[in-house]
Design an enzyme around this catalytic site. Structure first.
Site, PDB file in Angstrom:
ATOM      1  N   HIS A 189       0.869  -1.191   0.000  1.00 32.17           N
ATOM      2  CA  HIS A 189       0.000   0.000   0.000  1.00 32.17           C
ATOM      3  C   HIS A 189       0.900   1.233   0.000  1.00 32.17           C
ATOM      4  CE1 HIS A 189      -4.309   1.341   0.997  1.00 32.17           C
ATOM      5  NE2 HIS A 189      -3.639   2.442   0.703  1.00 32.17           N
ATOM      6  N   GLU A 208      -3.977  -0.259  -5.680  1.00 38.01           N
ATOM      7  CA  GLU A 208      -4.108   0.863  -6.599  1.00 38.01           C
ATOM      8  C   GLU A 208      -2.830   1.193  -7.380  1.00 38.01           C
ATOM      9  OE1 GLU A 208      -5.873   4.254  -4.776  1.00 38.01           O
ATOM     10  OE2 GLU A 208      -7.704   3.200  -4.322  1.00 38.01           O
ATOM     11  N   TYR A 216     -14.523   5.904  -5.235  1.00 33.87           N
ATOM     12  CA  TYR A 216     -14.734   7.162  -4.514  1.00 33.87           C
ATOM     13  C   TYR A 216     -15.645   8.127  -5.239  1.00 33.87           C
ATOM     14  CZ  TYR A 216     -11.407   5.652  -1.068  1.00 33.87           C
ATOM     15  OH  TYR A 216     -10.787   4.931  -0.083  1.00 33.87           O
TER      16      TYR A 216
HETATM   17  N1  LIG Z   1     -10.237  13.063  -8.903  1.00 35.54           N
HETATM   18  N2  LIG Z   1     -10.157  12.015  -8.497  1.00 35.54           N
HETATM   19  N3  LIG Z   1     -10.018  10.931  -8.303  1.00 35.54           N
HETATM   20  C1  LIG Z   1     -10.083  10.127  -7.159  1.00 35.54           C
HETATM   21  C2  LIG Z   1      -8.910   9.218  -7.280  1.00 35.54           C
HETATM   22  C3  LIG Z   1      -8.845   8.445  -6.051  1.00 35.54           C
HETATM   23  C4  LIG Z   1      -7.437   7.985  -5.952  1.00 35.54           C
HETATM   24  N4  LIG Z   1      -7.091   7.846  -4.560  1.00 35.54           N
HETATM   25  C5  LIG Z   1      -7.487   6.799  -3.907  1.00 35.54           C
HETATM   26  O1  LIG Z   1      -8.184   5.980  -4.404  1.00 35.54           O
HETATM   27  C6  LIG Z   1      -7.023   6.687  -2.486  1.00 35.54           C
HETATM   28  C7  LIG Z   1      -7.156   5.391  -1.887  1.00 35.54           C
HETATM   29  C8  LIG Z   1      -5.982   4.854  -1.100  1.00 35.54           C
HETATM   30  O2  LIG Z   1      -5.959   3.438  -1.133  1.00 35.54           O
HETATM   31  C9  LIG Z   1      -6.049   5.305   0.385  1.00 35.54           C
HETATM   32  O3  LIG Z   1      -4.803   5.035   0.975  1.00 35.54           O
HETATM   33  C10 LIG Z   1      -6.414   6.784   0.458  1.00 35.54           C
HETATM   34  O4  LIG Z   1      -6.328   7.247   1.793  1.00 35.54           O
HETATM   35  C11 LIG Z   1      -7.841   6.923  -0.072  1.00 35.54           C
HETATM   36  C12 LIG Z   1      -8.365   8.353   0.070  1.00 35.54           C
HETATM   37  O5  LIG Z   1      -7.642   9.209  -0.794  1.00 35.54           O
HETATM   38  C13 LIG Z   1      -7.954   6.456  -1.487  1.00 35.54           C
END
Ligand SMILES: N=[N+]=NCCCCNC(=O)[C@@H]1[C@H]2[C@H](O)[C@@H](O)[C@H](O)[C@@H](CO)[C@@H]12
Length: 451
Positions: free
Chosen positions: A126, A171, A298
């Site tokens: 991660h 991701e 999201y």
């Molecule tokens: N425009 N726009 N686009 C949105 C794109 C989202 C990309 N960021 C994620 O998915 C991160 C994922 C991560 O695993 C976590 O570690 C993060 O804390 C969360 C919250 O940020 C989400």
């Protein structure tokens, strides 16, 4: 909107309700007990990289408070807990010498979860690459496929059986787009040439880690991707083409590689001379049978053609939209649309929603310890309704992990954004369940019937 068929739909028996976190965002003590630094330890200590100069040195102090945090999960009635292990706690130099104290931390955590009836879902990566491996090229070095498989093998041998659901990567799109193209995330590179190389080595490492699991593991392993539906801002051909590029780049790129053994053809157009031609044996490594995929959802993007690199596309803010504190539009229909898209494209592979949640401004802890977060409750209710719709549409959704259990370090945004269903007072480390935690707890206890 739900109709009679979907409104009567229900979550299947055994649906896995849980919450998710990540090592660097909650643990703190990144160098304790023999751990080596990660790229996030370095990045956070590089002036100007993180809002307010925040670091993960303390975070939620989960490294010391893990037992109370498991007790909190138990109080909320969670059935599962998705967390990640810090590669450089286990292998301080990234390869070779194992730091037993690091392995013992996660072994104790897993035992505590199991003793409290909570199923662990373990993510190997991660985003917190050992700094020692970054010094050797990190995701730009083809050897990382074996380095990653070696790291996975150490954990498989130590924890498989107690851990029955493994995730290789979290991701990969964010790792490359944030860490190698735009530079907002560690290791902070800005190169259109490095980005496809990092993507390819991440996916080769994923394949190598799955192969290593198949050699000794007896349970399940999968990949977690973030996907975000792209909708055209107009019915123009240019906007349709921009949507096609954005969708291929963010949504198809990684699942196509892992499940179909190829990249979408748009990627060559997007990266041009920066897009290498890879040998077939690489795709034979990348494409490994997976037991499940994890989808992190999201928001959506309304997309138009525009001058931008590399997509020549831009997101169009919706004047009537509702937005979270991170500037993401609340759009639950996008989750339905993309789950059905994934089912149709990849053959309804078992799927977990491995992250879904929102950052909203939460009021201070009120008298009696109550924290009202109605916007987060509304967000969760709408997105759980979307999942129920997708299940009614035939999608094989097996579980849901809310992001996040705790307010935590939101990467480059530091502690300025709060995603937790549980409030963390970073001064005292006191945990306070928000109204959304109590709401979610009822959802879990009723298997979604109270939605
Ligand atoms: N425009 N726009 N686009 C949105 C794109 C989202 C990309 N960021 C994620 O998915 C991160 C994922 C991560 O695993 C976590 O570690 C993060 O804390 C969360 C919250 O940020 C989400």
């Amino acid at each position: 909107m739900p109709n009679s068929a979907t409104a009567s739909a229900r979550f299947p028996d055994g649906f896995l309700w849980g919450a998710a976190t990540a090592a660097h965002q909650i643990e703190g003590s990144p160098l304790a007990d023999g751990a080596g630094p990660s790229i996030w330890t370095r990045f956070a200590h590089t002036p100007g990289m993180i809002v307010n100069g925040d670091t993960g040195d303390i975070a939620c102090d989960h490294y010391h408070r893990w037992k109370q945090d498991v007790a909190l999960m138990r109080e909320l009635g969670l059935k599962a807990y998705r967390f990640s292990t810090s590669w450089s706690r286990i292998l301080p130099e990234g390869t070779g010498r194992v730091n037993q104290a690091g392995l013992d931390f996660y072994s104790r955590l897993v035992d505590e979860l199991l003793e409290n009836g909570i199923e662990p879902l373990l993510t190997l990566y991660h985003w917190d690459l050992p700094a020692a491996l970054d010094d050797r090229g990190g995701w730009l070095n083809r050897d990382i496929a074996q380095w990653f498989a070696e790291y996975g093998d150490v954990l498989y041998r130590a924890l498989d059986g107690r851990v029955k659901k493994w995730v290789t990567l979290n991701e990969p799109w964010v790792v490359t787009d944030g860490g190698y193209l735009h530079g907002a995330l560690a290791p902070g590179h800005r190169s259109k040439y490095e980005t496809p190389i990092a993507t390819h080595n991440l996916m080769r490492a994923h394949g190598a880690a799955v192969q290593a699991y198949r050699a000794t593991g007896k349970h399940e392993i999968g990949l977690v991707v973030n996907i975000e539906p792209k909708y055209p801002a107009s019915d123009s051909a240019d906007d349709a083409a921009a949507v096609k590029r954005a969708h291929a780049y963010m949504n198809e790129q990684y699942l196509d590689a892992a499940l179909l053994g190829r990249y979408p053809p748009e990627l060559k157009d997007i990266f041009g001379d920066a897009w290498p031609q890879w040998p077939q044996e690489d795709f034979d490594l990348i494409r490994q049978k997976l037991d499940f995929i994890g989808i992190n959802y999201y928001t959506r993007s309304v997309t138009k053609a525009a001058q931008s690199y590399p997509l020549d596309a831009a997101v169009v803010k919706q004047p009537l939209g509702t937005y979270t504190e991170t500037g993401w539009e609340v759009f639950p229909q996008g989750l339905v649309d993309l789950l059905v898209w994934a089912k149709d494209r990849y053959g309804n592979i078992p799927t977990y929603i491995t992250e879904n949640g929102a950052a909203f401004f939460d009021p201070p802890v009120a008298e009696g310890g109550r924290i009202r977060d109605p916007l987060r409750i509304d967000y969760l209710q709408k997105h759980l309704g979307a999942i129920r719709q997708a299940i009614a549409a035939g999608c094989d959704i097996r579980g849901y992990m809310v992001w996040s259990l705790l307010d935590n370090m939101e990467w480059s945004l530091g502690y300025s954004k709060r995603f937790g269903i549980v409030h963390v007072n970073y001064g005292t480390q006191e945990r306070t369940p928000k109204d959304s935690a109590h709401y979610y707890s009822k959802i879990v206890a009723s298997n979604g019937a109270s939605l």
